[in-house]
Structures are given as C-alpha cells and as structure tokens.
Design a protein around this motif. Structure first.
Motif, PDB file in Angstrom:
ATOM      1  N   UNK A  32       0.857  -1.190   0.000  1.00  0.00           N
ATOM      2  CA  UNK A  32       0.000   0.000   0.000  1.00  0.00           C
ATOM      3  C   UNK A  32       0.889   1.235   0.000  1.00  0.00           C
ATOM      4  N   UNK A  33       0.797   2.012  -1.063  1.00  0.00           N
ATOM      5  CA  UNK A  33       1.630   3.199  -1.174  1.00  0.00           C
ATOM      6  C   UNK A  33       1.031   4.419  -0.517  1.00  0.00           C
ATOM      7  N   UNK A  34      -0.289   4.478  -0.470  1.00  0.00           N
ATOM      8  CA  UNK A  34      -0.968   5.622   0.134  1.00  0.00           C
ATOM      9  C   UNK A  34      -2.377   5.196   0.509  1.00  0.00           C
ATOM     10  N   UNK A  35      -2.952   5.935   1.433  1.00  0.00           N
ATOM     11  CA  UNK A  35      -4.300   5.631   1.897  1.00  0.00           C
ATOM     12  C   UNK A  35      -5.031   6.941   2.159  1.00  0.00           C
ATOM     13  N   UNK A  36      -6.241   7.052   1.626  1.00  0.00           N
ATOM     14  CA  UNK A  36      -7.064   8.242   1.829  1.00  0.00           C
ATOM     15  C   UNK A  36      -8.395   7.811   2.406  1.00  0.00           C
ATOM     16  N   UNK A  37      -8.800   8.431   3.503  1.00  0.00           N
ATOM     17  CA  UNK A  37     -10.088   8.159   4.122  1.00  0.00           C
ATOM     18  C   UNK A  37     -10.880   9.460   4.181  1.00  0.00           C
ATOM     19  N   UNK A  38     -12.013   9.500   3.481  1.00  0.00           N
ATOM     20  CA  UNK A  38     -12.910  10.657   3.515  1.00  0.00           C
ATOM     21  C   UNK A  38     -14.183  10.208   4.214  1.00  0.00           C
ATOM     22  N   UNK A  39     -14.426  10.747   5.396  1.00  0.00           N
ATOM     23  CA  UNK A  39     -15.454  10.196   6.264  1.00  0.00           C
ATOM     24  C   UNK A  39     -16.311  11.299   6.879  1.00  0.00           C
ATOM     25  N   UNK A  41     -18.233  13.433   9.504  1.00  0.00           N
ATOM     26  CA  UNK A  41     -17.949  13.739  10.889  1.00  0.00           C
ATOM     27  C   UNK A  41     -16.496  14.024  11.197  1.00  0.00           C
ATOM     28  N   UNK A  42     -15.626  13.884  10.207  1.00  0.00           N
ATOM     29  CA  UNK A  42     -14.208  14.184  10.417  1.00  0.00           C
ATOM     30  C   UNK A  42     -13.987  15.653  10.078  1.00  0.00           C
ATOM     31  N   UNK A  43     -13.964  16.481  11.117  1.00  0.00           N
ATOM     32  CA  UNK A  43     -13.863  17.921  10.905  1.00  0.00           C
ATOM     33  C   UNK A  43     -12.744  18.561  11.719  1.00  0.00           C
ATOM     34  N   UNK A  44     -12.357  17.931  12.802  1.00  0.00           N
ATOM     35  CA  UNK A  44     -11.352  18.512  13.683  1.00  0.00           C
ATOM     36  C   UNK A  44     -10.016  17.799  13.500  1.00  0.00           C
ATOM     37  N   UNK A  45      -8.951  18.498  13.835  1.00  0.00           N
ATOM     38  CA  UNK A  45      -7.625  17.889  13.739  1.00  0.00           C
ATOM     39  C   UNK A  45      -7.539  16.637  14.608  1.00  0.00           C
ATOM     40  N   UNK A  46      -8.186  16.661  15.766  1.00  0.00           N
ATOM     41  CA  UNK A  46      -8.152  15.505  16.656  1.00  0.00           C
ATOM     42  C   UNK A  46      -8.789  14.283  16.007  1.00  0.00           C
ATOM     43  N   UNK A  47      -9.870  14.508  15.232  1.00  0.00           N
ATOM     44  CA  UNK A  47     -10.514  13.402  14.520  1.00  0.00           C
ATOM     45  C   UNK A  47      -9.562  12.807  13.479  1.00  0.00           C
ATOM     46  N   UNK A  48      -8.892  13.678  12.746  1.00  0.00           N
ATOM     47  CA  UNK A  48      -7.978  13.215  11.702  1.00  0.00           C
ATOM     48  C   UNK A  48      -6.819  12.417  12.301  1.00  0.00           C
ATOM     49  N   UNK A  49      -6.270  12.926  13.398  1.00  0.00           N
ATOM     50  CA  UNK A  49      -5.148  12.244  14.046  1.00  0.00           C
ATOM     51  C   UNK A  49      -5.573  10.877  14.569  1.00  0.00           C
ATOM     52  N   UNK A  50      -6.762  10.789  15.158  1.00  0.00           N
ATOM     53  CA  UNK A  50      -7.236   9.522  15.716  1.00  0.00           C
ATOM     54  C   UNK A  50      -7.390   8.466  14.630  1.00  0.00           C
ATOM     55  N   UNK A  51      -8.017   8.851  13.521  1.00  0.00           N
ATOM     56  CA  UNK A  51      -8.170   7.914  12.403  1.00  0.00           C
ATOM     57  C   UNK A  51      -6.818   7.558  11.800  1.00  0.00           C
ATOM     58  N   UNK A  52      -5.980   8.567  11.582  1.00  0.00           N
ATOM     59  CA  UNK A  52      -4.681   8.317  10.949  1.00  0.00           C
ATOM     60  C   UNK A  52      -3.832   7.369  11.804  1.00  0.00           C
ATOM     61  N   UNK A  53      -3.822   7.581  13.111  1.00  0.00           N
ATOM     62  CA  UNK A  53      -3.044   6.716  13.995  1.00  0.00           C
ATOM     63  C   UNK A  53      -3.587   5.288  13.996  1.00  0.00           C
TER      64      UNK A  53
END
Length: 213
Positions: A32-39, A41-53
């Motif tokens: 897997x070279x890259x992964x994009x998740x568009x979801x 309810x993901x609006x805050x930086x904290x949401x993005x970090x939680x999903x990314x981690x």
C-alpha cells in the motif's frame, strides 16, 4: 454527508472500523503506497489524528517515510472525485445528512450544514423522512388540513406495519429514538408521494429544497 461520524463516544461506529476497512488488504500492507479516508464527521484535527493513527497501527508500512495517510471530511472526497483530484470548486451532498463545501484556488475552505440530524439538517434524507413521519402522525390523529395524505398508509406499508400506533414501537422499541439511517430510509416514500401529487408530501419536499439552495 452530515455529522454522523465514523467514531462516536470513543467507539468505532458500526462497520466503519479500521479492521473492516482493511479486511481486504491482509498480508499486503507493504504494497500500500498511500491511503485516503474521507469520512462524515471528520472535521477537527483531533478526529484526523485519531483515524490516521488507528490506520497506521494496522498498516505499519504506510505513512512511515512521509505522510501517506490522509484523512478528511467526506465532502472533500466528493469534491475531489468530481474534479479529477483537484480540490477546487463547490460540492453539495444531500444524503442521510447534508453538507456543502467550497474550496478556492488558494485552498481556503468554506462549509455549511453537516451538523447532523440533531441540528435539523434541512434537505437531508433524515429531514425529509422525519417531516414525513410528523405529517403521517398528524393524519393519524386527524389533525391539520391534510388528514387524507397518503403518507400514513405508504409509510406503514413500507415498514410492514398494520396500525398507525405501530409506528411508536418502531420508533422507540430499541431506544429513545430510531437510528438516523432508519429514519432516512423513508425519504423515498415521501418523495414518491410528492411526485404523485400528495399535498402534505409536496410541502415537505418544498421545505427540503429551500434548505439546500
């Protein structure tokens, strides 16, 4: 669209879990070279970090050398899909929920709606269906000017219920309110009634249209 979110109250919601998303990639994480998740309810930086981690933990080879895991709101994904990948323009999503997003050439973003059904979310499937249910309840009570609306029998038939009072058990049988998606599934019933000339259903659709323009 709308603020349902992939994660609520610290728990992954329904099938939208990292493990479910990656179920088909077992043994291929290194490819897997890259992964994009568009979801939604993901609006805050904290949401993005939680999903990314969470995704990075399950695919250790992704995003280690450079940020190859991108997480953003589903409206961003919809806009990119319509422009061939360029984040520029305006997108309007009207599904279970609604959201509008605009992105300028300089990258400035502006958005409206996307708050979810708890905040009315006019124009969404949930909004149309909930207004249709309200009209059906008024018809069952004999209240209002459109007691002959077909919304009541049509909704009962769709849900395979026999009596108007059965709607109460349907709505509250498993908690204080039905799931948003369970309500939104009735939107096509309301739209069909409006297309057939039902006045009460037509008023619901007119209100919905006014909410997204």
């Amino acid at each position: 669209g709308g603020a349902g979110g992939a994660e609520q109250e610290g728990r992954w919601n329904g099938a939208a879990t990292p493990d479910a998303l990656l179920a088909g990639t077992a043994g291929a994480a290194g490819e897997i070279g890259a992964m994009v998740l568009a979801c939604a309810g993901v609006d805050r930086d904290a949401d993005r970090v939680r999903w990314r981690d969470a995704l990075a933990q399950r695919c250790p080879g992704v995003g280690t050398d450079k940020p190859r895991i991108l997480v953003d709101n589903d409206a961003v994904g919809a806009l990119a899909a319509g422009t061939g990948g360029e984040l520029r323009g305006v997108v309007l999503i009207a599904g279970t929920g609604t959201i509008a997003l605009g992105v300028t050439a300089s990258g400035f973003r502006a958005r409206a709606a996307g708050w979810g059904p708890a905040f009315d979310d006019r124009g969404s499937g949930h909004h149309i269906a909930s207004r249709g249910l309200a009209a059906a309840a008024r018809a069952a009570d004999g209240r209002g000017a459109h007691c002959d609306s077909r919304l009541l029998p049509d909704i009962l038939a769709h849900l395979r219920l026999s009596e108007p009072e059965d709607l109460i058990s349907w709505a509250y049988g498993e908690g204080p309110a039905p799931a948003w998606s369970e309500v939104a599934q009735l939107a096509p019933v309301v739209l069909a009634a409006a297309a057939a000339g039902d006045v009460a259903a037509g008023a619901v659709v007119d209100e919905a249209v006014a909410g997204v323009v």
